[in-house]
Design a protein around this motif. Structure first.
Motif, mmCIF file in Angstrom:
data_model
loop_
_atom_site.group_PDB
_atom_site.id
_atom_site.type_symbol
_atom_site.label_atom_id
_atom_site.label_comp_id
_atom_site.label_asym_id
_atom_site.label_seq_id
_atom_site.Cartn_x
_atom_site.Cartn_y
_atom_site.Cartn_z
ATOM 1 N N ALA A 203 0.860 -1.180 0.000
ATOM 2 C CA ALA A 203 0.000 0.000 0.000
ATOM 3 C C ALA A 203 0.896 1.230 0.000
ATOM 4 O O ALA A 203 1.983 1.220 0.590
ATOM 5 C CB ALA A 203 -0.916 0.010 1.212
ATOM 6 N N LEU A 204 0.426 2.299 -0.649
ATOM 7 C CA LEU A 204 1.319 3.424 -0.912
ATOM 8 C C LEU A 204 0.572 4.754 -0.831
ATOM 9 O O LEU A 204 -0.580 4.869 -1.284
ATOM 10 C CB LEU A 204 1.923 3.246 -2.309
ATOM 11 C CG LEU A 204 2.941 4.255 -2.830
ATOM 12 C CD1 LEU A 204 4.152 4.322 -1.923
ATOM 13 C CD2 LEU A 204 3.366 3.866 -4.246
ATOM 14 N N GLY A 205 1.230 5.754 -0.256
ATOM 15 C CA GLY A 205 0.694 7.107 -0.271
ATOM 16 C C GLY A 205 -0.661 7.227 0.387
ATOM 17 O O GLY A 205 -0.847 6.910 1.566
ATOM 18 N N MET A 206 -1.651 7.670 -0.391
ATOM 19 C CA MET A 206 -2.989 7.930 0.139
ATOM 20 C C MET A 206 -3.806 6.671 0.378
ATOM 21 O O MET A 206 -4.908 6.733 0.928
ATOM 22 C CB MET A 206 -3.755 8.839 -0.842
ATOM 23 C CG MET A 206 -3.086 10.175 -1.123
ATOM 24 S SD MET A 206 -2.987 11.240 0.334
ATOM 25 C CE MET A 206 -4.699 11.767 0.452
ATOM 26 N N ASP A 207 -3.287 5.509 -0.024
ATOM 27 C CA ASP A 207 -4.030 4.252 0.126
ATOM 28 C C ASP A 207 -4.507 4.018 1.550
ATOM 29 O O ASP A 207 -5.550 3.400 1.775
ATOM 30 C CB ASP A 207 -3.164 3.060 -0.293
ATOM 31 C CG ASP A 207 -2.941 2.962 -1.784
ATOM 32 O OD1 ASP A 207 -3.614 3.685 -2.543
ATOM 33 O OD2 ASP A 207 -2.073 2.162 -2.205
ATOM 34 N N SER A 208 -3.715 4.492 2.520
ATOM 35 C CA SER A 208 -4.038 4.204 3.920
ATOM 36 C C SER A 208 -5.403 4.742 4.333
ATOM 37 O O SER A 208 -5.987 4.269 5.311
ATOM 38 C CB SER A 208 -2.964 4.785 4.833
ATOM 39 O OG SER A 208 -2.898 6.194 4.668
ATOM 40 N N HIS A 209 -5.933 5.720 3.606
ATOM 41 C CA HIS A 209 -7.231 6.304 3.949
ATOM 42 C C HIS A 209 -8.410 5.462 3.468
ATOM 43 O O HIS A 209 -9.564 5.823 3.742
ATOM 44 C CB HIS A 209 -7.367 7.697 3.330
ATOM 45 C CG HIS A 209 -6.390 8.701 3.866
ATOM 46 N ND1 HIS A 209 -5.953 8.704 5.165
ATOM 47 C CD2 HIS A 209 -5.752 9.746 3.261
ATOM 48 C CE1 HIS A 209 -5.111 9.708 5.354
ATOM 49 N NE2 HIS A 209 -4.964 10.343 4.208
ATOM 50 N N PHE A 210 -8.150 4.372 2.762
ATOM 51 C CA PHE A 210 -9.216 3.593 2.146
ATOM 52 C C PHE A 210 -9.227 2.168 2.709
ATOM 53 O O PHE A 210 -8.513 1.284 2.223
ATOM 54 C CB PHE A 210 -9.047 3.582 0.623
ATOM 55 C CG PHE A 210 -9.212 4.938 -0.001
ATOM 56 C CD1 PHE A 210 -10.445 5.357 -0.468
ATOM 57 C CD2 PHE A 210 -8.139 5.815 -0.070
ATOM 58 C CE1 PHE A 210 -10.610 6.626 -1.014
ATOM 59 C CE2 PHE A 210 -8.288 7.081 -0.611
ATOM 60 C CZ PHE A 210 -9.526 7.492 -1.079
ATOM 61 N N PRO A 211 -10.039 1.921 3.736
ATOM 62 C CA PRO A 211 -10.043 0.598 4.380
ATOM 63 C C PRO A 211 -10.409 -0.532 3.434
ATOM 64 O O PRO A 211 -10.010 -1.674 3.659
ATOM 65 C CB PRO A 211 -11.067 0.756 5.508
ATOM 66 C CG PRO A 211 -11.873 1.960 5.154
ATOM 67 C CD PRO A 211 -10.966 2.855 4.389
ATOM 68 N N GLU A 212 -11.158 -0.231 2.368
ATOM 69 C CA GLU A 212 -11.537 -1.297 1.449
ATOM 70 C C GLU A 212 -10.319 -1.923 0.771
ATOM 71 O O GLU A 212 -10.333 -3.117 0.425
ATOM 72 C CB GLU A 212 -12.531 -0.797 0.403
ATOM 73 C CG GLU A 212 -12.077 0.392 -0.409
ATOM 74 C CD GLU A 212 -12.515 1.725 0.164
ATOM 75 O OE1 GLU A 212 -12.855 2.620 -0.628
ATOM 76 O OE2 GLU A 212 -12.527 1.862 1.410
ATOM 77 N N LEU A 213 -9.246 -1.148 0.586
ATOM 78 C CA LEU A 213 -8.025 -1.714 0.004
ATOM 79 C C LEU A 213 -7.391 -2.711 0.960
ATOM 80 O O LEU A 213 -6.838 -3.741 0.538
ATOM 81 C CB LEU A 213 -7.025 -0.604 -0.331
ATOM 82 C CG LEU A 213 -7.481 0.475 -1.314
ATOM 83 C CD1 LEU A 213 -6.315 1.397 -1.652
ATOM 84 C CD2 LEU A 213 -8.060 -0.145 -2.579
ATOM 85 N N PHE A 214 -7.479 -2.449 2.256
ATOM 86 C CA PHE A 214 -6.879 -3.337 3.246
ATOM 87 C C PHE A 214 -7.759 -4.556 3.493
ATOM 88 O O PHE A 214 -7.257 -5.653 3.768
ATOM 89 C CB PHE A 214 -6.601 -2.555 4.527
ATOM 90 C CG PHE A 214 -5.522 -1.531 4.341
ATOM 91 C CD1 PHE A 214 -4.203 -1.833 4.634
ATOM 92 C CD2 PHE A 214 -5.819 -0.281 3.806
ATOM 93 C CE1 PHE A 214 -3.200 -0.905 4.427
ATOM 94 C CE2 PHE A 214 -4.813 0.658 3.592
ATOM 95 C CZ PHE A 214 -3.494 0.342 3.903
ATOM 96 N N MET A 215 -9.074 -4.392 3.370
ATOM 97 C CA MET A 215 -9.957 -5.553 3.414
ATOM 98 C C MET A 215 -9.714 -6.463 2.214
ATOM 99 O O MET A 215 -9.796 -7.689 2.319
ATOM 100 C CB MET A 215 -11.412 -5.092 3.445
ATOM 101 C CG MET A 215 -11.801 -4.375 4.729
ATOM 102 S SD MET A 215 -13.472 -3.670 4.666
ATOM 103 C CE MET A 215 -14.449 -5.163 4.549
ATOM 104 N N GLU A 216 -9.394 -5.861 1.076
ATOM 105 C CA GLU A 216 -9.072 -6.635 -0.119
ATOM 106 C C GLU A 216 -7.848 -7.508 0.127
ATOM 107 O O GLU A 216 -7.819 -8.690 -0.261
ATOM 108 C CB GLU A 216 -8.819 -5.681 -1.280
ATOM 109 C CG GLU A 216 -8.451 -6.337 -2.601
ATOM 110 C CD GLU A 216 -8.233 -5.309 -3.693
ATOM 111 O OE1 GLU A 216 -8.620 -5.584 -4.848
ATOM 112 O OE2 GLU A 216 -7.660 -4.225 -3.406
#
Length: 328
Positions: A203-216
């Protein structure tokens, strides 16, 4: 043949119990020489770094300084016994929107990437991959990735194997307004890679603000998510809090790599699945490492039980949700 049938039976039983695919369930088992099926034991020594992030890619000297610092930290990680070392976003260089602006230096505008010292960057990356092969260490670092023609580059993370090969590249997907308007081409997909039986996500940059990416990434059965970010000090503090939450709510490890400049407020560090820092770098603004042993010993430990419970509960919530009444 009997051992093979028993393995398939146990894998299918696990898949039915947890809701995993057959392939995913298979990852949790290994065959011994006696033909018995035993839980897979996985552990790996891991290092996260914080380094000085430089912002002028038109300066050959700054690119070389970043490369030298990266390689120094790789040697330190190797000396500490690490198999993999994780660096921040823009570890080779994080181009300033003002430095790159075609309307700068006082006004932000479309970036003029022709001013980037691409040849110097390539030489520094080549020296870094060569050192990774020499040390036998995996390296994950942030860098700008040049595209062909007039396409804007990606803001990327390179995954360099212990053989010195770039085996994967993650491109930031959730670009800020400035990044997507003036600077970069967004990425499109998650990236995972395996080292010594552990699966990593990026995960990179602004990704941390989007929990759906981490659930993925949880659905992709990662054991560790590597979060690389560069930004203002308040932003780094926010991302540090989000890293704790992502680890705890998805039951995996998270590594956060930030610039050394931000370490007095939010140093780089590693979070286990319980959502509390287990190791952090120095908080004095210097380049440093934090080293931990990652992994878990059995497929039925607390981490995996928590994942199983969440998956089962989410499925039940969907099944219990009332259908929308089209007439209401």
């Amino acid at each position: 043949m009997t051992a093979n049938r028993n393995l398939k039976r146990r894998v299918r039983a696990r898949a039915a119990k947890t809701g995993e695919s057959y392939t995913t369930a298979l990852r949790h088992f290994r065959s011994t020489l006696t033909g018995d099926v035993m839980p897979e034991s996985r552990s790996l020594r891991f290092a996260v770094a914080q380094t000085t992030v430089r912002e002028d890619p038109t300066s050959s000297a700054e690119l070389r300084e970043s490369g030298a610092e990266l390689r120094r930290m790789m040697r330190e990680a190797h000396q500490a016994g690490a198999r993999i070392v994780h660096f921040t976003e823009g570890a080779t260089c994080f181009p300033s929107k003002f430095v790159m602006s075609s309307q700068g230096p006082d006004q932000v505008g479309p970036s003029d990437w022709s001013r980037f010292e691409w040849d110097v960057l390539r030489r520094e990356l080549a020296a870094t991959t060569d050192l990774g092969r020499e040390l036998g260490i995996w390296t994950v670092l942030g860098s700008v990735h040049q595209l062909s023609g007039q396409d804007r580059p990606h803001n990327s993370m390179y995954v360099i194997s212990d053989q010195g090969d770039v085996v994967a590249r993650y491109d930031e997907r959730t670009l800020s307004t400035t990044k997507i308007t003036y600077m970069y081409t967004p990425g499109a997909a998650p990236v995972t890679f395996d080292v010594d039986g552990l699966r990593f996500g990026c995960a990179l940059g602004m990704d941390s603000h989007f929990p759906e990416l981490f659930m993925e990434y949880e659905r992709l059965d990662v054991d560790v998510v590597l979060i690389s970010t560069t930004g203002s000090v308040p932003f780094s503090t926010m991302v540090a809090n989000e890293a704790l939450a992502h680890a705890a709510t998805n039951s995996y490890w998270a590594s956060l790599a930030v610039p050394a400049q931000h370490s007095p407020v939010a140093p780089s560090g590693v979070v286990p699945p319980d959502g509390e820092w287990v190791a952090q770098c120095d908080q004095d603004g210097s380049a440093s490492l934090a080293v931990v042993d990652l992994g878990h010993s059995t497929p039925d430990n607390v981490t995996n039980l928590a994942r199983t419970w969440r998956r089962r509960t989410r499925t039940a919530l969907l099944e219990r949700a009332p259908a929308l009444d089209a007439t209401s």
